[in-house]
Design a protein around this motif. Structure first.
Motif, mmCIF file in Angstrom:
data_model
loop_
_atom_site.group_PDB
_atom_site.id
_atom_site.type_symbol
_atom_site.label_atom_id
_atom_site.label_comp_id
_atom_site.label_asym_id
_atom_site.label_seq_id
_atom_site.Cartn_x
_atom_site.Cartn_y
_atom_site.Cartn_z
ATOM 1 N N ASP A 146 72.726 183.614 86.080
ATOM 2 C CA ASP A 146 71.851 182.878 85.172
ATOM 3 C C ASP A 146 72.429 182.810 83.758
ATOM 4 N N ASP A 147 73.378 183.712 83.434
ATOM 5 C CA ASP A 147 74.018 183.655 82.114
ATOM 6 C C ASP A 147 74.887 182.414 81.966
ATOM 7 N N TYR A 148 75.230 181.800 83.087
ATOM 8 C CA TYR A 148 76.069 180.605 83.042
ATOM 9 C C TYR A 148 75.237 179.326 82.883
ATOM 10 N N VAL A 149 73.935 179.492 82.747
ATOM 11 C CA VAL A 149 73.029 178.370 82.512
ATOM 12 C C VAL A 149 72.433 178.544 81.112
ATOM 13 N N VAL A 150 72.595 177.538 80.256
ATOM 14 C CA VAL A 150 72.012 177.551 78.913
ATOM 15 C C VAL A 150 70.627 176.921 79.016
ATOM 16 N N ARG A 151 69.586 177.702 78.711
ATOM 17 C CA ARG A 151 68.209 177.249 78.878
ATOM 18 C C ARG A 151 67.510 177.137 77.514
ATOM 19 N N ALA A 152 66.482 176.320 77.481
ATOM 20 C CA ALA A 152 65.681 176.159 76.260
ATOM 21 C C ALA A 152 64.729 177.342 76.128
ATOM 22 N N PRO A 153 64.792 178.086 75.021
ATOM 23 C CA PRO A 153 63.880 179.221 74.848
ATOM 24 C C PRO A 153 62.467 178.794 74.477
ATOM 25 N N THR A 154 62.297 177.532 74.083
ATOM 26 C CA THR A 154 60.991 177.028 73.687
ATOM 27 C C THR A 154 60.924 175.538 73.971
ATOM 28 N N SER A 155 59.740 175.017 74.037
ATOM 29 C CA SER A 155 59.572 173.581 74.240
ATOM 30 C C SER A 155 59.763 172.839 72.923
ATOM 31 N N GLY A 156 60.254 171.624 73.006
ATOM 32 C CA GLY A 156 60.458 170.837 71.802
ATOM 33 C C GLY A 156 61.401 169.685 72.038
ATOM 34 N N LEU A 157 61.851 169.102 70.942
ATOM 35 C CA LEU A 157 62.755 167.964 70.968
ATOM 36 C C LEU A 157 64.180 168.456 70.722
ATOM 37 N N VAL A 158 65.137 167.873 71.428
ATOM 38 C CA VAL A 158 66.538 168.205 71.171
ATOM 39 C C VAL A 158 66.927 167.504 69.863
ATOM 40 N N LEU A 159 66.989 168.288 68.795
ATOM 41 C CA LEU A 159 67.264 167.727 67.476
ATOM 42 C C LEU A 159 68.744 167.429 67.283
ATOM 43 N N ARG A 160 69.585 168.227 67.929
ATOM 44 C CA ARG A 160 71.029 168.025 67.804
ATOM 45 C C ARG A 160 71.716 168.661 69.007
ATOM 46 N N ARG A 161 72.832 168.031 69.408
ATOM 47 C CA ARG A 161 73.622 168.553 70.529
ATOM 48 C C ARG A 161 75.077 168.615 70.098
ATOM 49 N N ASP A 162 75.654 169.800 70.176
ATOM 50 C CA ASP A 162 77.074 169.989 69.884
ATOM 51 C C ASP A 162 77.769 170.565 71.116
ATOM 52 N N ALA A 163 77.628 169.882 72.225
ATOM 53 C CA ALA A 163 78.198 170.356 73.490
ATOM 54 C C ALA A 163 78.773 169.175 74.247
ATOM 55 N N GLU A 164 80.011 169.337 74.709
ATOM 56 C CA GLU A 164 80.672 168.312 75.513
ATOM 57 C C GLU A 164 81.308 168.969 76.720
ATOM 58 N N VAL A 165 81.260 168.270 77.830
ATOM 59 C CA VAL A 165 81.833 168.804 79.071
ATOM 60 C C VAL A 165 83.324 169.067 78.876
ATOM 61 N N GLY A 166 83.776 170.237 79.347
ATOM 62 C CA GLY A 166 85.185 170.611 79.257
ATOM 63 C C GLY A 166 85.488 171.562 78.115
ATOM 64 N N GLU A 167 84.568 171.666 77.140
ATOM 65 C CA GLU A 167 84.795 172.571 76.013
ATOM 66 C C GLU A 167 84.652 174.029 76.456
ATOM 67 N N VAL A 168 85.470 174.880 75.873
ATOM 68 C CA VAL A 168 85.319 176.319 76.052
ATOM 69 C C VAL A 168 84.480 176.831 74.884
ATOM 70 N N VAL A 169 83.331 177.408 75.173
ATOM 71 C CA VAL A 169 82.395 177.850 74.149
ATOM 72 C C VAL A 169 82.216 179.360 74.247
ATOM 73 N N ASP A 170 81.849 179.946 73.110
ATOM 74 C CA ASP A 170 81.649 181.388 73.047
ATOM 75 C C ASP A 170 80.261 181.673 72.496
ATOM 76 N N THR A 171 79.875 182.929 72.486
ATOM 77 C CA THR A 171 78.515 183.309 72.120
ATOM 78 C C THR A 171 78.122 182.927 70.686
ATOM 79 N N PRO A 172 79.028 182.926 69.681
ATOM 80 C CA PRO A 172 78.566 182.528 68.338
ATOM 81 C C PRO A 172 78.258 181.038 68.208
ATOM 82 N N ALA A 173 78.682 180.240 69.179
ATOM 83 C CA ALA A 173 78.519 178.790 69.063
ATOM 84 C C ALA A 173 77.055 178.386 69.219
ATOM 85 N N ALA A 174 76.636 177.370 68.469
ATOM 86 C CA ALA A 174 75.315 176.775 68.614
ATOM 87 C C ALA A 174 75.501 175.428 69.304
#
Length: 356
Positions: A146-174
Motif C-alpha cells: 500500500d506504500d506504493y499507492v499515493v492516496r488522498a488523506p482528505t476529500s477535496g479538489l486537486v489544486l495542483r499536480r506535480d507528478a508525471e509518469v516515469g519520474e523517480v520521486v522521493d519522500t520529500p516531494a509534494a
C-alpha cells in the motif's frame, strides 16, 4: 582729501554689506500644518493558501507508473492518486505469502503427527512459532504494497499536480495539493518586535503585484503561539473575504492596521527636528522608544513673522508627512529645515513653499 573720501566710501559700503548680511532677519521657508489620515500599521509579507488543504507525497522512493487524477478533479478521502512501481515488492509479498501457506500446512501435518504420538510436543511448538512468524512476515509484506499507492488523506479538489509518469520521486516531494478553493487565508510572518501589537480582529490592508492599485483587505484570524527562533518571526493567519480576487499561491504585502486617525495633524518631515541619538548607541542597540509609541521632537512655529520653538509629540512617520499628536494645531505655519542659530522669539522673513 580724496583719500579721506575714498576711505569713507569704503567704510560706508562695508557697513551696508554687513548690515545686509547680519542685520536682516533670517529667511525661512514655511508650510501649513494640515489635517489628514494617519495610519499606524505593521508590515508583513505572506502567501495566499486555502484554509483546508494537504500537501501529499509518496511514502517511499520509487518510479511513478500511473497518475490517476488531474488538476481540478474532486477526490475523496483514501482515493488513489498515483501508483509507484511495485514489482519487486509484489514479488516479495507473493513469496512471503507462499512461505506462510507452507508454514501453515506444515503446522497442520505436525499436529496430526503429535496427535498420533509420532512426533514430540516440542516439534509442534516450533511449528506453531514458525507459522506465526511466516504469517506476520507475509502480512507486513502485503501491507507494504500500500506504500506504493499515493492516496488522498482528505476529500477535496486537486489544486495542483506535480507528478508525471516515469519520474523517480522521493519522500520529500509534494506530488499533489488537495483542498477546498474557498475560504482562503494569508499566512504571513510578523517580526518578533511587532507581534505583541497584533491581535485577532485587526484589519489588514493588502497589496499584490497581480492587482496594482486595487484596495483589498483581510482580518487577523490567528497568531501562532510559538515563533521561529531562526527567522525571529511569528506566523499570523489573515482571513480573506469570499469575494477576494487573490488566488492560491500569490504573494502579498500586508499592513496590519494598529491605529487610524482620520483628522490627524500632519506636517512635512523637514519641519520636525528629532533629538540626536545617544553617543554610545551602537548599531545593534534597541531604539530609544518602542515602535508605535509617541516620541518627542522640536518644531518651529511662525506667527506674525516671529519664530517660536515648540516641543511636540510625534506619531506616525511617513515618507511625505509626520503626525503631530500634541503641541500643534492644523493651519499653523511651521518652518521647513530650520536654519542653525535660529532663536526663540526672533523675527524671520517668510518664504512660502507648497506643502507636499
Amino acid at each position: 582729501m580724496r583719500r579721506l573720501l575714498l576711505l569713507l566710501a569704503i567704510l560706508l559700503v562695508g557697513g551696508i554689506a554687513a548690515w545686509l548680511r547680519f542685520g536682516l532677519p533670517p529667511r525661512v521657508a514655511i508650510a501649513l500644518a494640515t489635517q489628514g489620515m494617519a495610519l499606524e500599521a505593521v508590515y508583513a509579507t505572506g502567501t495566499v493558501e486555502p484554509e483546508q488543504w494537504a500537501r501529499i507525497g509518496p511514502a517511499i522512493r520509487g518510479r511513478l507508473t500511473e497518475v490517476l487524477v488531474e488538476e481540478g478533479q474532486r477526490v475523496t478521502e483514501g482515493q488513489p492518486l498515483a501508483r509507484l512501481d511495485d514489482r519487486q515488492a509484489r514479488s516479495a509479498a507473493t513469496e512471503a505469502e507462499a512461505r506462510a501457506r507452507f508454514a501453515t500446512e506444515d503446522l497442520a501435518r505436525t499436529r496430526t503427527l503429535v496427535a498420533r504420538d509420532i512426533s514430540a510436543r516440542a516439534t509442534l511448538e516450533r511449528a506453531e512459532r514458525d507459522a506465526q512468524a511466516a504469517r506476520a512476515f507475509a502480512d507486513a509484506a502485503n501491507q507494504r504494497l500500500d506504500d506504493y499507492v499515493v492516496r488522498a488523506p482528505t476529500s477535496g479538489l486537486v489544486l495542483r499536480r506535480d507528478a508525471e509518469v516515469g519520474e523517480v520521486v522521493d519522500t520529500p516531494a509534494a506530488l499533489f495539493w488537495v483542498g477546498e478553493p474557498r475560504p482562503l487565508r494569508i499566512t504571513a510572518e510578523v517580526d518578533e518586535e511587532d507581534i505583541a501589537r497584533i491581535a485577532p480582529g485587526q484589519r489588514a490592508l493588502l497589496r499584490a503585484d497581480a492587482f496594482p492599485g486595487r484596495a483589498m483587505t483581510a482580518e487577523v484570524a490567528q497568531i501562532t503561539p510559538k515563533g521561529d527562533t531562526v527567522r525571529k518571526a511569528y506566523r499570523v493567519r489573515l482571513a480573506l473575504p469570499d469575494d477576494t480576487p487573490l488566488r492560491i499561491g500569490m504573494t502579498v504585502e500586508a499592513n496590519i492596521v494598529l491605529r487610524e486617525t482620520p483628522d490627524a495633524v500632519l506636517v512635512p518631515p523637514a519641519a520636525v527636528v528629532l533629538p540626536p541619538a545617544p553617543r554610545d548607541a551602537s548599531p545593534t542597540a534597541p531604539p530609544a522608544a518602542p515602535p508605535g509609541s509617541t516620541r518627542r521632537a522640536t518644531i518651529w512655529v511662525v506667527e506674525k513673522e516671529v519664530a517660536e520653538q515648540r516641543e511636540v509629540e510625534i506619531g506616525v512617520q511617513a515618507p511625505r508627512s509626520i503626525e503631530i499628536r500634541r503641541g500643534l494645531a492644523a493651519g499653523e505655519a511651521v518652518v521647513l529645515s530650520p536654519p542653525e542659530g535660529l532663536n526663540d522669539g526672533a523675527p524671520v522673513r517668510l518664504e512660502a513653499r507648497p506643502t507636499p
